[in-house]
Design an enzyme around this catalytic site. Structure first.
Site, PDB file in Angstrom:
ATOM      1  N   ASP A 410       0.823  -1.205   0.000  1.00  0.00           N
ATOM      2  CA  ASP A 410       0.000   0.000   0.000  1.00  0.00           C
ATOM      3  C   ASP A 410       0.862   1.263   0.000  1.00  0.00           C
ATOM      4  OD1 ASP A 410      -2.625   1.360   0.420  1.00  0.00           O
ATOM      5  OD2 ASP A 410      -1.692   1.947   2.311  1.00  0.00           O
ATOM      6  N   GLU A 463       1.174  -0.583  -5.140  1.00  0.00           N
ATOM      7  CA  GLU A 463       0.187   0.473  -5.398  1.00  0.00           C
ATOM      8  C   GLU A 463       0.993   1.771  -5.498  1.00  0.00           C
ATOM      9  OE1 GLU A 463      -3.405   3.153  -3.628  1.00  0.00           O
ATOM     10  OE2 GLU A 463      -1.801   2.366  -2.381  1.00  0.00           O
TER      11      GLU A 463
END
Length: 731
Positions: A410, A463
């Site tokens: 993330d 990401e």
């Protein structure tokens, strides 16, 4: 009374009783003093204490030296050994096993590798581990707190009293450890830490805790040491042979707390999810389930992205063994499990990592480096080898202990840039004066390298929302070493196009074609994730223009466009049946919608797209390579029609063609690479999907043409707001 030479100094006794002794292992337990063996014990509430060896030999009574419960006595033994005390008071008697008569569990090689920052099995050494040690059953606790004056393990077993079980300081590494006999599975515990300024900090959960209490409680839990019995050996063996760049990857992104709820509104357990979610995703044809973070976190609406227990599967859905059963069930069904992993930042909850030993230990002390303004969180200090080891070990822990197939990392962009979400003057440049976080880059390269080296067949996904070069390129060529990168540009451009009224789309044709310009610069995953259907953005269906019929037709055409486009696929839960409302984490998806034909039709389409994607090599074997894609029609702005070929060596080609206006196109001429029959494998306007059921009667014939760029041509009927997959059928 004259003080014997072996008796403790009153100052040491007071230091133990007040929880301020700097070296309890040099003072408590069995000590050799001036040729005498002496026992010293701090047992609050005791009025009488008798000492025994483990075989039951009585060593005699200890004498009280302090009314708070400090006892001492000379004993006759010939060696250092574990000791049991029988304590008594007016209310009864109880046994206490002396933690200070045991040696250290960690060894010099642990010290060496921890000091070097290269220890790759910290999860087997730090935290709480139930074990047999020196002839007795108990639990070993170890924690890193190099600047602490004292660290104690506390819990109901010692009335949360930090004076009772102070730990041994391994000064070279800053690790504190203690073996506490008898304690085992299910024991609640935390660490009481006295900071460098002498202040007792709020109780800290164990950074390496492999199990935690259910929120709002925050204690760590000693986990069951029984090894899980995996039955996925065949899956793991086959996984190790996969080249995921050339293998179908269709990902179902799921928030476990809201995929489906019990009738009473409660969460499904890991076991219930294994029974319901796993077969559903398998029946839908997905290859992987990606879970929003399941590491322990205190706040439900954070969706797990503010974790306080990186090593503990959240107790919301069950214990660690239950989570292992969920992963095992997925593997037995042929599904991989991807975890969202959050190494970029952590919340500042008092029981968590923030100012762990009274100093900025896991985070940077300078708020320009250690504070994240967007999320009100602390940023890891990637320049500290112990912090990097903590995170690298965490990634390896999930891959090894829970057989996880991949980690989606993330907020990588927030890690890579020192000035991320910061104004001039609010960030600290690197040593070269730039905005690149060189320490975070090295961390990412290291964790990716170790993951791929130690766990063949697993993968790492970034990401990452910027143009940082080489995110999914190998480390040895200068890349970050990820296997894949989320293609945020594709998602933004195409959703912007699809949200426009069809009459305006011809002016924004480039939004749908631009992705092909850079489609092979990275190994891309095309994400329609949870981020696109929250915070007032509406569901994917709500983004589509037109009346109800047009919205569904637009969405079906868009899905097939994406499944035909180069790149791996990711779709957030609920969007496969065209959830009408945007996602709400506090309730179940609207499964009742499947009773309506348009929603069930969309679900059928996703299942069929997944099937076609998996069955047709042309659609997946060159997802990340330019020789798998070729434009056929890229410039028909006026009609908002796009067509391209998907190809793979030795495979029949597939033509993908989209009509993004509600106008049907009859006799639309399309150049073709091969003469012959082309089967209509997908038609998003089919009645089976609740479309208007127009098309090409299942197939078209491509005829030879002369003097054209392409050797053949076919006349197609393009249904309104539709995408077709046409597969060449050799004679």
């Amino acid at each position: 009374m004259t003080k014997e030479i072996w008796q403790a100094d009153t100052r040491d006794v007071d230091a133990i009783v007040n929880g301020r002794h700097s070296n309890p292992f040099a003072f408590l337990g069995l000590q050799e003093v001036a040729g005498n063996w002496v026992l010293r014990a701090f047992i609050p509430h005791a009025e009488m204490v008798t000492a025994f060896t483990l075989d039951g030999t009585e060593l005699g009574h200890l004498f009280p030296r302090h009314p708070s419960g400090f006892f001492e006595g000379k004993v006759t033994v010939d060696r250092r050994q574990p000791i049991r005390y029988r304590a008594k008071n007016a209310g009864g008697e109880w046994d206490v096993y002396d933690p200070y008569s045991f040696g250290p569990v960690l060894g010099p090689m642990d010290d060496y590798y921890i000091g070097e920052g290269s220890h790759l099995r910290l999860f087997d050494k730090l935290g709480a581990h139930e074990m047999e040690f020196e002839g007795i059953h108990g639990t070993h606790f170890a924690v890193w707190a190099p600047n602490a004056q004292r660290v104690s393990v506390v819990g109901p077993f010692n009335e949360w009293d930090g004076r009772r079980n102070p730990m041994r300081n391994r000064f070279e590494t800053g690790i504190w450890e203690v073996f506490v006999p008898i304690l085992g599975t299910g024991t609640l515990y935390k660490f009481e830490i006295v900071g460098p300024d002498g202040v007792v900090l709020p109780l800290k959960a164990d950074p390496f805790a492999r199990q935690s209490e259910l929120r709002p409680r925050t204690a760590s839990v000693v986990p069951d040491p029984t090894p899980f019995t995996w039955t996925d050996a065949k899956y793991i063996e086959e996984r190790a042979t996969r080249d995921w760049r050339r293998t179908p990857m269709s990902i179902y992104e799921v928030h476990l707390g809201s995929w489906r709820r019990r009738p009473d509104g409660g969460f499904l357990t890991y076991d219930q999810l294994a029974e319901q979610l796993v077969p559903y995703a398998a029946d839908m044809g997905y290859t992987h389930i990606e879970l929003l973070p399941i590491s322990e976190h205190p706040f439900d609406p954070s969706w797990g992205y503010q974790p306080t227990g990186l090593y503990a599967p959240t107790a919301r859905f069950g214990d660690p063994a239950a989570f292992a059963r969920f992963v095992n069930a997925a593997h037995e069904a042929g599904l991989g499990i991807i975890l969202d992993w959050v190494p970029a930042h952590f919340p500042t909850d008092a029981h968590g990592l923030a100012h762990f030993d009274g100093t900025a230990l896991y985070e940077h002390a300078d708020p320009r480096q250690g504070y994240h303004p967007d999320w009100n969180t602390a940023i890891y200090n990637f320049g500290r080898k112990e912090v990097v080891s903590f995170l690298v070990n965490n990634a390896l822990y999930w891959l090894e202990k829970f057989h996880i197939d991949g980690l989606r990392v993330d907020a990588v962009a927030s890690m890579l840039y020192l000035d991320y979400s910061r104004k001039p003057g609010q960030w600290v440049p690197n040593q070269h004066g730039g905005n690149e976080n060189l320490e975070a880059v090295e961390f990412l390269r290291r964790v990716n390298t170790e993951a791929y080296r130690l766990h063949p067949g697993t993968f790492m996904i970034a990401e990452e929302s910027t143009a940082w070069p080489g995110v999914s390129q190998p480390v040895h060529t200068g890349g970050l070493g990820f296997g894949f990168k989320w293609n945020m540009g594709f998602m933004n451009d195409t959703l912007r196009f699809m949200s426009r009224e069809p009459v305006h789309r011809k002016f924004h044709h480039n939004d749908m074609t631009f992705g092909a310009v850079y489609a092979f610069s990275e190994n891309f995953v095309l994400p329609l994730s949870h981020d696109e259907v929250v915070h007032g953005k509406g569901s994917l269906l709500e983004k589509m223009p037109g009346d109800d019929w047009q919205q569904f037709a637009n969405l079906r055409a868009y899905y097939a466009f994406m499944w035909g486009h180069p790149g791996k696929k990711l779709l957030f839960m609920g969007q496969e049946f065209a959830q009408r409302e945007e996602w709400a984490d506090g309730k179940s998806l609207d499964w009742y919608l499947l009773e309506a034909g348009m929603h069930e039709g969309t679900r059928r389409l996703i299942a069929d797209l997944n099937l076609a994607y998996r069955q047709l090599p042309a659609l997946h074997e060159r997802d990340c390579e330019p020789d798998g894609f070729e434009w056929v029609i890229g410039n028909d702005h006026a009609n908002s029609v796009l067509a391209w070929l998907r190809k793979a060596p030795g495979a029949d080609p597939v033509l993908v063609i989209s009509n993004f206006t509600p106008v049907p196109r009859n006799g639309y001429k399309v150049p073709m690479p091969l003469v012959g029959k082309w089967i209509e494998r997908i038609n998003t306007d089919a009645g089976w999907y609740s479309g208007s059921n127009t098309g090409n009667q299942g197939a078209v014939e491509a005829y030879a043409v002369e003097g054209r760029h392409w050797p053949a041509e076919a006349e197609l009927y393009l249904p309104p707001l539709s995408t077709l997959f046409l597969k060449f059928e050799p004679e």
